[in-house]
Design a protein around this motif. Structure first.
Motif, mmCIF file in Angstrom:
data_model
loop_
_atom_site.group_PDB
_atom_site.id
_atom_site.type_symbol
_atom_site.label_atom_id
_atom_site.label_comp_id
_atom_site.label_asym_id
_atom_site.label_seq_id
_atom_site.Cartn_x
_atom_site.Cartn_y
_atom_site.Cartn_z
ATOM 1 N N GLY A 1 0.836 -1.194 0.000
ATOM 2 C CA GLY A 1 0.000 0.000 0.000
ATOM 3 C C GLY A 1 0.872 1.245 0.000
ATOM 4 N N PHE A 2 0.623 2.153 -0.943
ATOM 5 C CA PHE A 2 1.406 3.382 -1.072
ATOM 6 C C PHE A 2 0.485 4.601 -0.953
ATOM 7 C CE2 PHE A 2 3.859 0.202 -3.366
ATOM 8 C CZ PHE A 2 5.170 0.473 -2.989
ATOM 9 N N LEU A 3 0.960 5.619 -0.255
ATOM 10 C CA LEU A 3 0.305 6.914 -0.255
ATOM 11 C C LEU A 3 0.984 7.751 -1.333
ATOM 12 C CD1 LEU A 3 -1.779 8.780 1.054
ATOM 13 C CD2 LEU A 3 0.032 9.604 2.575
ATOM 14 N N VAL A 4 0.209 8.118 -2.367
ATOM 15 C CA VAL A 4 0.766 8.738 -3.560
ATOM 16 C C VAL A 4 0.197 10.145 -3.721
ATOM 17 C CG1 VAL A 4 0.943 8.592 -6.071
ATOM 18 C CG2 VAL A 4 1.080 6.521 -4.691
ATOM 19 N N THR A 5 1.065 11.106 -3.995
ATOM 20 C CA THR A 5 0.654 12.462 -4.329
ATOM 21 C C THR A 5 0.909 12.678 -5.817
ATOM 22 O OG1 THR A 5 1.248 13.260 -2.129
ATOM 23 C CG2 THR A 5 0.948 14.915 -3.840
ATOM 24 N N LEU A 6 -0.168 12.702 -6.597
ATOM 25 C CA LEU A 6 -0.029 12.792 -8.048
ATOM 26 C C LEU A 6 0.427 14.189 -8.477
ATOM 27 C CD1 LEU A 6 -3.168 10.880 -9.350
ATOM 28 C CD2 LEU A 6 -0.832 10.034 -9.148
ATOM 29 N N ARG A 7 1.061 14.232 -9.646
ATOM 30 C CA ARG A 7 1.435 15.517 -10.239
ATOM 31 C C ARG A 7 0.199 16.235 -10.781
ATOM 32 N NH1 ARG A 7 6.972 15.391 -10.720
ATOM 33 N NH2 ARG A 7 7.908 13.309 -10.662
ATOM 34 N N ARG A 8 -0.720 15.474 -11.382
ATOM 35 C CA ARG A 8 -1.961 16.020 -11.928
ATOM 36 C C ARG A 8 -3.096 15.043 -11.641
ATOM 37 N NH1 ARG A 8 -1.007 16.793 -18.136
ATOM 38 N NH2 ARG A 8 -0.534 14.573 -17.845
ATOM 39 N N THR A 9 -4.297 15.562 -11.439
ATOM 40 C CA THR A 9 -5.429 14.688 -11.141
ATOM 41 C C THR A 9 -5.746 13.746 -12.300
ATOM 42 O OG1 THR A 9 -6.911 16.444 -11.911
ATOM 43 C CG2 THR A 9 -6.491 16.320 -9.549
ATOM 44 N N GLU A 10 -5.552 14.211 -13.527
ATOM 45 C CA GLU A 10 -5.882 13.380 -14.678
ATOM 46 C C GLU A 10 -4.896 12.238 -14.895
ATOM 47 O OE1 GLU A 10 -4.171 17.366 -16.189
ATOM 48 O OE2 GLU A 10 -5.548 16.626 -14.644
ATOM 49 N N ASP A 11 -3.836 12.180 -14.083
ATOM 50 C CA ASP A 11 -2.859 11.096 -14.210
ATOM 51 C C ASP A 11 -3.307 9.823 -13.517
ATOM 52 O OD1 ASP A 11 -1.122 12.595 -15.704
ATOM 53 O OD2 ASP A 11 0.101 13.245 -14.008
#
Length: 235
Positions: A198-208
């Protein structure tokens, strides 16, 4: 509603026209508030019975206020009677509480004959709630997601990768491509040497988000991918 402040235990009857007018104002304002709730709701547990209850709650509050009038004995008696009622339905959303308090206030205003106050409060407060709900005011913009990965212990070439260093995992490169940062939250070994990560991920863009799940699904050793996000956060 007429009040006799000199005698707090007196009873001043209401005219039939006043009762009907109070109930009509409570009904119309309750309908307006229920429609605003319906249009601005953004959760996943929408309840039609709750929407209908908003309308009737405004009218019931109006009736209670008219029954009490300016009689303190009635007020204390009502408090005692209502204390035996136990409300066991849990309110899951704070926004639902806001609408409950709003219809109570509107019903109170209608019950005492403050029709202009009830109508104006419905318009202004209702418009504010609708605008806040539609604009997503206060929503988090961190774009944080929870990514669950089920991976096998062997690569596609048949080599055992169970002893590989965590930083050498093939999914790390994919996460680094689409995320500003990612952090391992948990790792659990399953049957057949599988890994549940399980990873907590902060995306660069929402559409990614769709591209990330697609890329992870085509990554070596990855068998299943699931991405979770907070329903109140923008996609």
């Amino acid at each position: 509603m007429p009040f006799d402040l000199n005698d707090p235990f007196s009873t001043l009857p209401l005219a039939t026209s006043q009762i009907v007018a109070n109930l009509l104002v409570a009904l119309l304002c309750g309908l307006a508030i229920s429609l605003i709730y319906r249009w601005s709701y953004r959760g996943t547990s929408y309840s039609t019975t709750f929407v209908a209850s908003l309308v009737t709650l405004a009218m019931i509050t109006s009736i209670v206020i008219m029954a009490i009038g300016n009689n303190l004995a009635r007020a204390f008696g009502l408090v005692g009677a209502m204390s035996i009622i136990r409300f066991r339905t849990a309110v899951k959303d704070t926004q639902d509480l806001v609408f409950i308090f709003l219809v109570l206030a509107i019903g109170l205003a209608a019950g005492v004959g403050f029709h202009r106050l009830a109508i104006l409060a419905t318009v202004f407060v209702g418009a504010t709630l609708w605008l806040l709900g539609r604009s997503g005011f206060g929503a988090s913009r961190k774009l944080e997601y929870l990514v669950e990965i089920v991976a096998s212990s062997e690569s596609a070439s048949g080599e055992d990768s169970g002893t590989a260093a965590p930083e050498a995992a093939p999914w790390d490169a994919v996460l680094a491509r689409y995320a500003r940062r990612h952090r391992l939250l948990h790792a659990r070994s399953g049957e057949g040497g599988r890994l549940d990560l399980g990873f907590l991920v902060t995306l660069r863009r929402t559409e990614d988000a769709p591209a990330l799940t697609d890329a992870l699904g085509r990554t070596d050793r990855v068998e299943e991918v699931a991405l979770y996000y907070d329903e109140e956060r923008p996609l």
